[in-house]
Design an enzyme around this catalytic site. Structure first.
Site, PDB file in Angstrom:
ATOM      1  N   THR B  52       0.881  -1.167  -0.055  1.00 17.65           N
ATOM      2  CA  THR B  52      -0.120   0.070   0.024  1.00 17.65           C
ATOM      3  C   THR B  52       0.949   1.006   0.064  1.00 17.65           C
ATOM      4  O   THR B  52       0.727   2.129  -0.703  1.00 17.65           O
ATOM      5  CB  THR B  52      -0.983  -0.001   1.161  1.00 17.65           C
ATOM      6  OG1 THR B  52      -1.648  -1.041   1.130  1.00 17.65           O
ATOM      7  CG2 THR B  52      -1.848   1.083   1.152  1.00 17.65           C
ATOM      8  N   ARG B 101      -1.407   4.993   7.552  1.00 15.51           N
ATOM      9  CA  ARG B 101      -2.301   3.667   7.928  1.00 15.51           C
ATOM     10  C   ARG B 101      -1.801   3.395   9.325  1.00 15.51           C
ATOM     11  O   ARG B 101      -0.984   3.754   9.991  1.00 15.51           O
ATOM     12  CB  ARG B 101      -1.519   2.403   7.397  1.00 15.51           C
ATOM     13  CG  ARG B 101      -1.597   1.262   7.658  1.00 15.51           C
ATOM     14  CD  ARG B 101      -1.762   0.238   6.352  1.00 15.51           C
ATOM     15  NE  ARG B 101      -1.891  -1.029   6.598  1.00 15.51           N
ATOM     16  CZ  ARG B 101      -2.694  -1.723   5.554  1.00 15.51           C
ATOM     17  NH1 ARG B 101      -3.013  -0.985   4.437  1.00 15.51           N
ATOM     18  NH2 ARG B 101      -2.994  -3.125   5.574  1.00 15.51           N
ATOM     19  N   HIS B 129     -10.657   0.783   4.316  1.00 14.23           N
ATOM     20  CA  HIS B 129      -9.661   0.790   3.384  1.00 14.23           C
ATOM     21  C   HIS B 129      -9.874   1.229   2.153  1.00 14.23           C
ATOM     22  O   HIS B 129     -10.029   0.461   1.240  1.00 14.23           O
ATOM     23  CB  HIS B 129      -8.893  -0.643   3.300  1.00 14.23           C
ATOM     24  CG  HIS B 129      -7.462  -0.750   2.854  1.00 14.23           C
ATOM     25  ND1 HIS B 129      -6.977   0.248   2.399  1.00 14.23           N
ATOM     26  CD2 HIS B 129      -6.740  -1.728   2.222  1.00 14.23           C
ATOM     27  CE1 HIS B 129      -5.598  -0.007   1.848  1.00 14.23           C
ATOM     28  NE2 HIS B 129      -5.570  -1.222   1.932  1.00 14.23           N
TER      29      HIS B 129
END
Ligand SMILES: [Zn+2]
Lengths: 137, 303
Positions: B52, B101, B129
């Site tokens: 990510t 995150r 997410h």
């Protein structure tokens, strides 16, 4: 204080029997200096039994808390021995520092300084969810 | 200034615009190569997620911008006990946009409430997410050209799969979408998801049979069945093979079905399928970067 007479103050009436103590605690009435009467299981024509709280002082009660615990209550404002206002309560859209989130993975669990905020997710079923993690109250 | 914490903060109209920008980026990448010159993205990763983070960083670099940040909590101020709110206030002085995150649910929301710059939720525990969902949506858009009239199968861990839950909430806004939930009974879709679907009159079925559901599907969204979700090893071993996608199980699938997976995969999709034209999971990775580019442009209000 005579339980029936309040000169200037507030009567929270039509509390569902059994919920009075919770309201008493959440409103923090134990910390008040004035007289407070807590009547349990009073006979009621409409409800069979009800709880009543009488506060002998002109304070402002948090209607969000009342709405959350028992939105069917009525709040009577008393001035010079007369009811000058009858308020009905609505479900609050937002509860701040009334409930705590039970989800151990929620940020509000780790960060002590965050306000505990819940929002009304489902009016019909009176469901509140944590603002941060959406866990049901 | 706006942030993106939950996919549902984007209306269907905003989503369409974002998809249009994404498609234009794919067609004309050079047009976007300097859109973010002089801008900085801070990637605040309080738990490691290399793929990510790389996707966000690649997205910013392709827009001509720069990147700063950290990739795990013990190298950050959080290790010294700083609050998320303070971190957000501080980083807002250095960067133009933040991708965060965090293992705790709701942390990016707290950051967005305290930051002077937009915050993108890059995953908060098992909660949200949204940029993964954007990747899923662009993939469906490019493969199918529509979001309505689709039968979408979800297979694997539907209980804890946050990507599954957010894709469902994004797709249920379109007409005539049907869902098929395929999972072992231990990992069934949560009741609250089903309650919402029932309430909104959206059709769904539940089954434990992947092969038997195959013929109806336009999209098959695979997820990982994790060993740690099971109470005992026997159950895991008994069940895991039924939810592995193999060429044999695809025998009855539509010619133009699309297979999606949020990755990383372990073994739930056989590598023998990677060259099948229906396999879209690596395209999904590419689409994820493109959608992150489109999102950064939107939140920075760059035309
Ligand atoms: Zn919470």
């Amino acid at each position: 204080m005579q339980v029936d007479t309040i000169k200037n103050g507030i009567v929270i009436d039509h509390i569902t029997a059994g919920k009075g103590m919770k309201i008493y605690n959440l409103l923090g009435l134990d910390s008040l200096e004035c007289s407070v009467a807590f009547i349990k299981n009073a006979p009621s024509r409409k409800m069979g039994k009800k709880d009543i709280i009488k506060i002998d002082a002109d304070i402002v009660v948090d209607t969000a808390i009342l709405g959350f615990v028992d939105p069917d209550v009525t709040v009577n404002i008393i001035k010079d021995n007369k009811i000058v206002e009858k308020k009905t309560i609505e479900l609050p859209e937002k509860l701040v520092d009334v409930l705590k989130c039970k989800n151990p993975r929620c940020i509000s669990m780790t960060e002590q300084e965050l306000p505990h905020i819940f929002t009304l997710a489902d009016k019909e079923n009176r469901v509140y969810r944590c603002l941060y993690c959406e866990t049901k109250a | 200034m706006r942030s993106l914490i939950d996919i549902l903060e984007l209306s269907t109209t905003e989503l369409e615009k974002l998809l249009a920008v994404a498609c234009d980026i794919i067609e004309n990448p050079q047009k976007y190569a300097h859109k973010c010159d002089g801008k900085k993205l801070a990637t605040l990763f309080f738990e490691p997620s290399t793929r990510t983070r790389l996707s966000f960083e690649a997205a910013m670099y392709e827009l001509g911008g720069n990147v700063l940040g950290f990739s795990e909590a013990n190298s950050s101020s959080a290790a010294k006990g700083e609050s998320v709110a303070d971190t957000a206030k501080t980083v807002g002085c250095y960067a133009d946009i933040i991708a965060m995150r965090h293992p705790k649910e709701g942390a990016p929301l707290v950051a967005s409430m305290n930051s002077s710059v937009p915050v993108i939720n890059a995953g908060d525990g098992g909660h949200n997410h949204p940029t993964q969902t954007l990747a899923d949506l662009l993939t469906i858009h490019r493969e199918k050209g529509r979001f309505d009239n689709l039968t979408v199968g979800f297979c694997g861990d539907l209980k804890f799969g946050r990507t599954v839950h957010s894709l469902i909430s994004a797709l249920k806004r379109y007409k005539n979408v049907k869902f098929v939930f395929i999972s072992p009974s231990e990992l069934k879709i949560p009741d609250y998801v089903k309650e919402t679907l029932t309430k909104e009159g959206i059709k769904y079925t539940e089954t434990t049979d992947l092969e038997g559901s195959m013929a109806d599907l336009d999209i098959l969204y695979m997820t990982r069945v994790q060993r740690e979700r099971f109470f005992n090893e026997e159950d895991y071993l008994r069940l895991k093979d039924s939810y592995i996608l193999t060429p044999e199980k695809l025998a009855n699938a539509k010619e133009d079905m699309s297979i999606l997976h949020p990755l990383p995969r372990v073994n739930e999709i056989s590598v023998a399928i990677d060259n099948d034209p229906r396999a879209c999971y690596f395209k999904q990775v590419f689409n994820g970067k493109i959608m992150r580019m489109a999102l950064i442009l939107k939140l920075l209000e760059v035309e």
